[in-house]
Design a protein around this motif. Structure first.
Motif, PDB file in Angstrom:
ATOM      1  N   GLY A  82       0.780  -1.231   0.000  1.00 19.00           N
ATOM      2  CA  GLY A  82       0.000   0.000   0.000  1.00 19.00           C
ATOM      3  C   GLY A  82       0.811   1.280   0.000  1.00 19.00           C
ATOM      4  N   LYS A  83       1.938   1.275  -0.703  1.00 22.70           N
ATOM      5  CA  LYS A  83       2.724   2.505  -0.825  1.00 22.70           C
ATOM      6  C   LYS A  83       1.907   3.541  -1.580  1.00 22.70           C
ATOM      7  N   SER A  84       2.394   4.768  -1.603  1.00 22.43           N
ATOM      8  CA  SER A  84       1.654   5.848  -2.258  1.00 22.43           C
ATOM      9  C   SER A  84       1.492   5.578  -3.752  1.00 22.43           C
ATOM     10  N   SER A  85       0.465   6.172  -4.314  1.00 21.01           N
ATOM     11  CA  SER A  85       0.222   6.042  -5.756  1.00 21.01           C
ATOM     12  C   SER A  85       1.391   6.593  -6.558  1.00 21.01           C
ATOM     13  N   LEU A  86       1.999   7.669  -6.068  1.00 23.50           N
ATOM     14  CA  LEU A  86       3.148   8.247  -6.768  1.00 23.50           C
ATOM     15  C   LEU A  86       4.322   7.274  -6.774  1.00 23.50           C
ATOM     16  N   THR A  87       4.564   6.597  -5.676  1.00 19.91           N
ATOM     17  CA  THR A  87       5.639   5.604  -5.615  1.00 19.91           C
ATOM     18  C   THR A  87       5.371   4.477  -6.599  1.00 19.91           C
ATOM     19  N   LYS A  88       4.149   3.967  -6.602  1.00 21.26           N
ATOM     20  CA  LYS A  88       3.797   2.860  -7.492  1.00 21.26           C
ATOM     21  C   LYS A  88       3.869   3.287  -8.958  1.00 21.26           C
ATOM     22  N   ALA A  89       3.379   4.487  -9.271  1.00 18.15           N
ATOM     23  CA  ALA A  89       3.428   4.977 -10.650  1.00 18.15           C
ATOM     24  C   ALA A  89       4.875   5.200 -11.096  1.00 18.15           C
ATOM     25  N   SER A  90       5.691   5.760 -10.211  1.00 15.44           N
ATOM     26  CA  SER A  90       7.103   6.002 -10.537  1.00 15.44           C
ATOM     27  C   SER A  90       7.832   4.695 -10.812  1.00 15.44           C
ATOM     28  N   ALA A  92       6.464   1.897 -11.745  1.00 11.73           N
ATOM     29  CA  ALA A  92       5.901   1.342 -12.978  1.00 11.73           C
ATOM     30  C   ALA A  92       6.563   1.970 -14.200  1.00 11.73           C
ATOM     31  N   MET A  93       6.817   3.274 -14.150  1.00  6.42           N
ATOM     32  CA  MET A  93       7.489   3.965 -15.256  1.00  6.42           C
ATOM     33  C   MET A  93       8.904   3.446 -15.455  1.00  6.42           C
ATOM     34  N   VAL A  94       9.652   3.354 -14.373  1.00  7.42           N
ATOM     35  CA  VAL A  94      11.044   2.891 -14.458  1.00  7.42           C
ATOM     36  C   VAL A  94      11.083   1.450 -14.957  1.00  7.42           C
ATOM     37  N   LEU A  95      10.223   0.620 -14.424  1.00  2.00           N
ATOM     38  CA  LEU A  95      10.203  -0.788 -14.797  1.00  2.00           C
ATOM     39  C   LEU A  95       9.721  -0.973 -16.235  1.00  2.00           C
ATOM     40  N   GLY A  96       8.689  -0.262 -16.646  1.00  2.00           N
ATOM     41  CA  GLY A  96       8.193  -0.350 -18.028  1.00  2.00           C
ATOM     42  C   GLY A  96       9.256   0.063 -19.030  1.00  2.00           C
ATOM     43  N   GLY A  97       9.927   1.165 -18.749  1.00  2.00           N
ATOM     44  CA  GLY A  97      11.007   1.616 -19.633  1.00  2.00           C
ATOM     45  C   GLY A  97      12.188   0.668 -19.628  1.00  2.00           C
ATOM     46  N   GLY A  98      12.560   0.221 -18.439  1.00  2.00           N
ATOM     47  CA  GLY A  98      13.674  -0.710 -18.324  1.00  2.00           C
ATOM     48  C   GLY A  98      13.420  -2.006 -19.071  1.00  2.00           C
ATOM     49  N   LEU A  99      12.195  -2.510 -18.984  1.00  2.00           N
ATOM     50  CA  LEU A  99      11.846  -3.734 -19.703  1.00  2.00           C
ATOM     51  C   LEU A  99      11.924  -3.537 -21.221  1.00  2.00           C
ATOM     52  N   PHE A 131      10.772   7.484 -19.807  1.00  2.00           N
ATOM     53  CA  PHE A 131      10.011   7.029 -18.641  1.00  2.00           C
ATOM     54  C   PHE A 131      10.908   6.581 -17.493  1.00  2.00           C
ATOM     55  N   VAL A 132      12.061   6.015 -17.806  1.00  2.00           N
ATOM     56  CA  VAL A 132      13.006   5.666 -16.739  1.00  2.00           C
ATOM     57  C   VAL A 132      13.434   6.941 -16.020  1.00  2.00           C
ATOM     58  N   ALA A 133      13.819   7.960 -16.780  1.00  2.00           N
ATOM     59  CA  ALA A 133      14.267   9.223 -16.177  1.00  2.00           C
ATOM     60  C   ALA A 133      13.134   9.909 -15.416  1.00  2.00           C
ATOM     61  N   LEU A 134      11.947   9.928 -15.993  1.00  2.00           N
ATOM     62  CA  LEU A 134      10.795  10.560 -15.335  1.00  2.00           C
ATOM     63  C   LEU A 134      10.440   9.822 -14.042  1.00  2.00           C
ATOM     64  N   GLY A 135      10.400   8.505 -14.089  1.00  2.00           N
ATOM     65  CA  GLY A 135      10.070   7.714 -12.904  1.00  2.00           C
ATOM     66  C   GLY A 135      11.079   7.907 -11.790  1.00  2.00           C
ATOM     67  N   LEU A 139      10.271   9.689  -8.198  1.00  2.00           N
ATOM     68  CA  LEU A 139      10.529   8.923  -6.976  1.00  2.00           C
ATOM     69  C   LEU A 139      11.502   9.671  -6.069  1.00  2.00           C
ATOM     70  N   PHE A 140      12.525  10.261  -6.653  1.00  2.00           N
ATOM     71  CA  PHE A 140      13.498  11.031  -5.885  1.00  2.00           C
ATOM     72  C   PHE A 140      12.834  12.231  -5.214  1.00  2.00           C
ATOM     73  N   VAL A 141      12.060  12.979  -5.970  1.00  2.00           N
ATOM     74  CA  VAL A 141      11.391  14.165  -5.421  1.00  2.00           C
ATOM     75  C   VAL A 141      10.387  13.760  -4.341  1.00  2.00           C
ATOM     76  N   LYS A 142       9.654  12.686  -4.586  1.00  2.00           N
ATOM     77  CA  LYS A 142       8.688  12.202  -3.588  1.00  2.00           C
ATOM     78  C   LYS A 142       9.392  11.832  -2.297  1.00  2.00           C
ATOM     79  N   GLU A 143      10.492  11.102  -2.396  1.00  2.00           N
ATOM     80  CA  GLU A 143      11.230  10.684  -1.204  1.00  2.00           C
ATOM     81  C   GLU A 143      11.886  11.878  -0.503  1.00  2.00           C
ATOM     82  N   LEU A 144      12.337  12.843  -1.286  1.00  2.00           N
ATOM     83  CA  LEU A 144      12.967  14.030  -0.737  1.00  2.00           C
ATOM     84  C   LEU A 144      12.010  14.835   0.133  1.00  2.00           C
ATOM     85  N   PHE A 145      10.762  14.922  -0.315  1.00  2.00           N
ATOM     86  CA  PHE A 145       9.786  15.734   0.389  1.00  2.00           C
ATOM     87  C   PHE A 145       8.792  14.923   1.210  1.00  2.00           C
ATOM     88  N   SER A 146       8.967  13.627   1.281  1.00  2.00           N
ATOM     89  CA  SER A 146       8.055  12.750   2.007  1.00  2.00           C
ATOM     90  C   SER A 146       8.185  12.974   3.519  1.00  2.00           C
TER      91      SER A 146
END
Length: 148
Positions: A82-90, A92-99, A131-135, A139-146
């Motif tokens: 149940g992590k935040s939606s932003l964490t899950k979306a981020s 997903a972006m990194v993983l989708g691009g990486g794949l 998408f890797v860079a965006l994700g 994630l970095f910004v979310k963690e920075l301000f979390s």
């Protein structure tokens, strides 16, 4: 789940865009989209950004697979816990691009890159890279301000 759908859409967009570029634009061809700023430039990259590790495909493949295994674990843990939606979306972006890029490295032995922003020594990149860079950035910004 919406985040698995995001991951799948990014992967499909990446694959589709690389296929279209490979079929319609000759390798090495450059098409100006925004005068002196943005180009579609079709190249094949056997390495990482700027062709790094192109001479050591095994190391590049091993590090890519290792990164994707770790990202997959983080992603599925985030879904389960149940992590935040932003964490899950981020993730997903990194993983989708990486794949998308690892698929090319494994099955085509090279990655199709085609987006070029004319700025100093900027690399030519693709949808997966975006998408890797965006994700990672989100994630970095979310963690920075979390406040968690």
């Amino acid at each position: 789940m919406i985040f698995l759908l995001i991951l799948a859409i990014i992967f499909v967009l990446d694959m589709l865009s690389k296929h279209i570029i490979s079929k319609r634009i000759k390798e090495g061809q450059q098409i100006e989209v925004i005068k002196n700023k943005f180009y579609i430039t079709h190249i094949k990259n056997k390495g990482a950004a700027y062709g790094m590790l192109s001479e050591n495909r095994g190391l590049l493949l091993l590090s890519s697979i290792g990164s994707l295994v770790i990202l997959s674990k983080l992603f599925f843990d985030a879904l389960k816990n149940g992590k935040s939606s932003l964490t899950k979306a981020s993730l997903a972006m990194v993983l989708g691009g990486g794949l998308g890029n690892i698929y090319d490295r494994i099955f085509k032995k090279e990655v199709t890159d085609f987006l070029y922003v004319k700025y100093k020594k900027a690399p030519i990149f693709n949808i997966a890279d975006v998408f890797v860079a965006l994700g990672i950035t989100l994630l970095f910004v979310k963690e920075l301000f979390s406040k968690d």
